[in-house]
Design a protein around this motif. Structure first.
Motif, PDB file in Angstrom:
ATOM      1  N   GLU A 143       0.794  -1.214   0.110  1.00 30.75           N
ATOM      2  CA  GLU A 143      -0.001   0.204   0.060  1.00 30.75           C
ATOM      3  C   GLU A 143       0.873   1.184   0.028  1.00 30.75           C
ATOM      4  N   TRP A 144       1.961   1.089  -0.767  1.00 24.55           N
ATOM      5  CA  TRP A 144       2.830   2.333  -0.874  1.00 24.55           C
ATOM      6  C   TRP A 144       3.048   2.386  -2.201  1.00 24.55           C
ATOM      7  N   GLY A 145       3.158   3.742  -2.606  1.00 18.74           N
ATOM      8  CA  GLY A 145       3.627   4.131  -4.093  1.00 18.74           C
ATOM      9  C   GLY A 145       2.436   5.131  -4.572  1.00 18.74           C
ATOM     10  N   SER A 146       2.374   5.096  -6.066  1.00 19.64           N
ATOM     11  CA  SER A 146       1.488   5.707  -6.567  1.00 19.64           C
ATOM     12  C   SER A 146       0.049   5.137  -6.734  1.00 19.64           C
ATOM     13  N   ASN A 147      -1.195   5.892  -6.525  1.00 13.79           N
ATOM     14  CA  ASN A 147      -2.348   5.413  -6.676  1.00 13.79           C
ATOM     15  C   ASN A 147      -2.555   4.691  -8.033  1.00 13.79           C
ATOM     16  N   PHE A 148      -3.146   3.380  -8.053  1.00 13.57           N
ATOM     17  CA  PHE A 148      -3.283   2.814  -9.225  1.00 13.57           C
ATOM     18  C   PHE A 148      -4.698   2.991  -9.590  1.00 13.57           C
ATOM     19  N   HIS A 149      -5.396   3.818 -10.622  1.00  9.48           N
ATOM     20  CA  HIS A 149      -6.489   4.080 -10.974  1.00  9.48           C
ATOM     21  C   HIS A 149      -6.951   3.238 -12.083  1.00  9.48           C
ATOM     22  N   CYS A 150      -6.108   3.068 -13.218  1.00  8.93           N
ATOM     23  CA  CYS A 150      -6.397   2.177 -14.216  1.00  8.93           C
ATOM     24  C   CYS A 150      -5.271   2.166 -15.126  1.00  8.93           C
ATOM     25  N   ILE A 151      -5.102   1.415 -16.275  1.00  9.94           N
ATOM     26  CA  ILE A 151      -4.463   1.353 -17.201  1.00  9.94           C
ATOM     27  C   ILE A 151      -5.159   1.551 -18.552  1.00  9.94           C
ATOM     28  N   GLU A 152      -4.840   2.671 -19.243  1.00  9.64           N
ATOM     29  CA  GLU A 152      -5.624   2.861 -20.563  1.00  9.64           C
ATOM     30  C   GLU A 152      -4.832   2.250 -21.721  1.00  9.64           C
ATOM     31  N   TYR A 153      -5.543   1.453 -22.586  1.00 15.90           N
ATOM     32  CA  TYR A 153      -4.959   1.032 -23.734  1.00 15.90           C
ATOM     33  C   TYR A 153      -5.609   1.521 -24.970  1.00 15.90           C
ATOM     34  N   LEU A 154      -4.709   2.127 -25.928  1.00 19.22           N
ATOM     35  CA  LEU A 154      -5.358   2.410 -27.197  1.00 19.22           C
ATOM     36  C   LEU A 154      -5.019   1.263 -28.041  1.00 19.22           C
ATOM     37  N   CYS A 155      -6.199   0.568 -28.547  1.00 27.61           N
ATOM     38  CA  CYS A 155      -6.028  -0.784 -29.230  1.00 27.61           C
ATOM     39  C   CYS A 155      -6.324  -0.468 -30.793  1.00 27.61           C
ATOM     40  N   GLU A 156      -6.054  -1.220 -31.791  1.00 26.48           N
ATOM     41  CA  GLU A 156      -6.456  -1.398 -33.023  1.00 26.48           C
ATOM     42  C   GLU A 156      -6.605  -2.858 -33.503  1.00 26.48           C
ATOM     43  N   GLU A 157      -7.841  -2.958 -34.184  1.00 21.84           N
ATOM     44  CA  GLU A 157      -8.153  -4.245 -34.800  1.00 21.84           C
ATOM     45  C   GLU A 157      -7.383  -4.504 -35.851  1.00 21.84           C
ATOM     46  N   LEU A 158      -6.466  -5.699 -36.083  1.00 20.92           N
ATOM     47  CA  LEU A 158      -5.844  -6.123 -37.160  1.00 20.92           C
ATOM     48  C   LEU A 158      -6.811  -6.490 -38.338  1.00 20.92           C
ATOM     49  N   ALA A 159      -5.918  -6.619 -39.690  1.00 24.08           N
ATOM     50  CA  ALA A 159      -6.691  -7.144 -40.620  1.00 24.08           C
ATOM     51  C   ALA A 159      -7.114  -8.544 -40.401  1.00 24.08           C
ATOM     52  N   ASP A 160      -6.185  -9.381 -39.706  1.00 23.81           N
ATOM     53  CA  ASP A 160      -6.585 -10.651 -39.421  1.00 23.81           C
ATOM     54  C   ASP A 160      -7.431 -10.523 -38.252  1.00 23.81           C
ATOM     55  N   PRO A 161      -9.007 -10.951 -38.379  1.00 22.14           N
ATOM     56  CA  PRO A 161      -9.936 -10.730 -37.629  1.00 22.14           C
ATOM     57  C   PRO A 161      -9.729 -11.496 -36.286  1.00 22.14           C
ATOM     58  N   SER A 162      -8.743 -12.144 -36.055  1.00 18.49           N
ATOM     59  CA  SER A 162      -8.515 -12.761 -34.691  1.00 18.49           C
ATOM     60  C   SER A 162      -7.519 -12.151 -33.990  1.00 18.49           C
ATOM     61  N   ALA A 163      -7.227 -10.831 -34.020  1.00 19.48           N
ATOM     62  CA  ALA A 163      -6.267 -10.346 -33.270  1.00 19.48           C
ATOM     63  C   ALA A 163      -6.457  -8.737 -33.168  1.00 19.48           C
ATOM     64  N   VAL A 164      -5.993  -8.297 -31.932  1.00 16.26           N
ATOM     65  CA  VAL A 164      -6.085  -6.859 -31.834  1.00 16.26           C
ATOM     66  C   VAL A 164      -4.619  -6.497 -31.127  1.00 16.26           C
ATOM     67  N   GLU A 165      -4.218  -5.272 -31.587  1.00 13.73           N
ATOM     68  CA  GLU A 165      -2.926  -4.715 -31.350  1.00 13.73           C
ATOM     69  C   GLU A 165      -3.114  -3.610 -30.405  1.00 13.73           C
ATOM     70  N   VAL A 166      -2.294  -3.601 -29.267  1.00 15.07           N
ATOM     71  CA  VAL A 166      -2.283  -2.466 -28.096  1.00 15.07           C
ATOM     72  C   VAL A 166      -1.151  -1.584 -28.943  1.00 15.07           C
ATOM     73  N   VAL A 167      -1.559  -0.441 -28.983  1.00 13.23           N
ATOM     74  CA  VAL A 167      -0.813   0.842 -29.757  1.00 13.23           C
ATOM     75  C   VAL A 167      -0.129   1.389 -28.577  1.00 13.23           C
ATOM     76  N   LYS A 168      -0.763   1.818 -27.599  1.00 18.00           N
ATOM     77  CA  LYS A 168      -0.289   2.384 -26.488  1.00 18.00           C
ATOM     78  C   LYS A 168      -0.913   2.318 -25.334  1.00 18.00           C
ATOM     79  N   GLU A 169       0.143   2.337 -24.287  1.00 16.47           N
ATOM     80  CA  GLU A 169      -0.440   1.788 -22.509  1.00 16.47           C
ATOM     81  C   GLU A 169      -0.077   3.000 -21.827  1.00 16.47           C
ATOM     82  N   THR A 170      -0.992   3.470 -20.887  1.00 15.53           N
ATOM     83  CA  THR A 170      -0.834   4.583 -20.236  1.00 15.53           C
ATOM     84  C   THR A 170      -1.333   4.232 -18.740  1.00 15.53           C
ATOM     85  N   PHE A 171      -0.500   4.299 -17.816  1.00 10.54           N
ATOM     86  CA  PHE A 171      -0.903   4.130 -16.458  1.00 10.54           C
ATOM     87  C   PHE A 171      -1.521   5.570 -15.968  1.00 10.54           C
ATOM     88  N   ARG A 172      -2.924   5.486 -15.203  1.00 16.80           N
ATOM     89  CA  ARG A 172      -3.355   6.613 -14.842  1.00 16.80           C
ATOM     90  C   ARG A 172      -3.742   6.438 -13.219  1.00 16.80           C
TER      91      ARG A 172
END
Length: 172
Positions: A143-172
């Motif tokens: 219980e020490w450190g920065s408060n963890f609210h969430c991780i925000e992921y910006l995602c894109e669907e790939l041309a292959d319909p069975s996968a999604v790519e994470v473009v950016k990850e941001t801790f909030r």
């Protein structure tokens, strides 16, 4: 001269293929906040979320624009997931996981956990979270450190319909 499509038509086309995911976690019972620390380049990931072993946690996922979730797998275990809300702008889901099989992480080490989300009509979204697990009663460190609210992921669907790519990850 070629006529360009209206700007909002382009934005709608992009929205079909990109979306945001917010992943948040709380310690249960009571929805107690979690904390994270910045490790820099010492490990595979720069930030580490702190958990306690032998405890229950709630994980919430929200998607903008809305996405349907077929299943959520956390560290190799299938979680029971329920849809909490859905409208034309977003959808939200909630599930619980337990750290009964998580031994405290040794000093100078981190644990990577895979969160595999199977999305309806988009395929698999694989998120990797870096954790440090402390003994159940060791709240002085967890219980020490920065408060963890969430991780925000910006995602894109790939041309292959069975996968999604994470473009950016941001801790909030």
């Amino acid at each position: 001269m070629e006529e360009l499509p209206p700007t909002d038509a382009v934005d709608q086309e992009e929205m079909k293929h990109s979306f945001k995911v917010l992943l948040s976690m709380k310690k249960e019972p009571g929805g107690q906040p979690l904390f994270y620390k910045t490790d820099g380049q010492r490990f595979k990931r720069e930030k580490t979320i702190k958990l306690n072993s032998k405890c229950q946690y709630r994980m919430d996922l929200s998607f903008t624009p809305p996405r349907g979730v077929e299943s959520v797998n956390f560290n190799g275990g299938l979680l029971e997931v329920r849809e909490v809300t859905r409208d034309s702008t977003a959808s939200a889901y909630s599930s619980f996981f337990h750290t009964q099989d998580f031994d405290p992480t040794k000093k100078g080490q981190r644990r990577e956990v895979c969160v595999l989300i199977t999305l309806k009509d988009a395929g698999d979204l694989r998120l990797t979270i870096q954790l440090k697990c402390y003994d159940k009663d060791n709240v002085q460190h967890s219980e020490w450190g920065s408060n963890f609210h969430c991780i925000e992921y910006l995602c894109e669907e790939l041309a292959d319909p069975s996968a999604v790519e994470v473009v950016k990850e941001t801790f909030r």
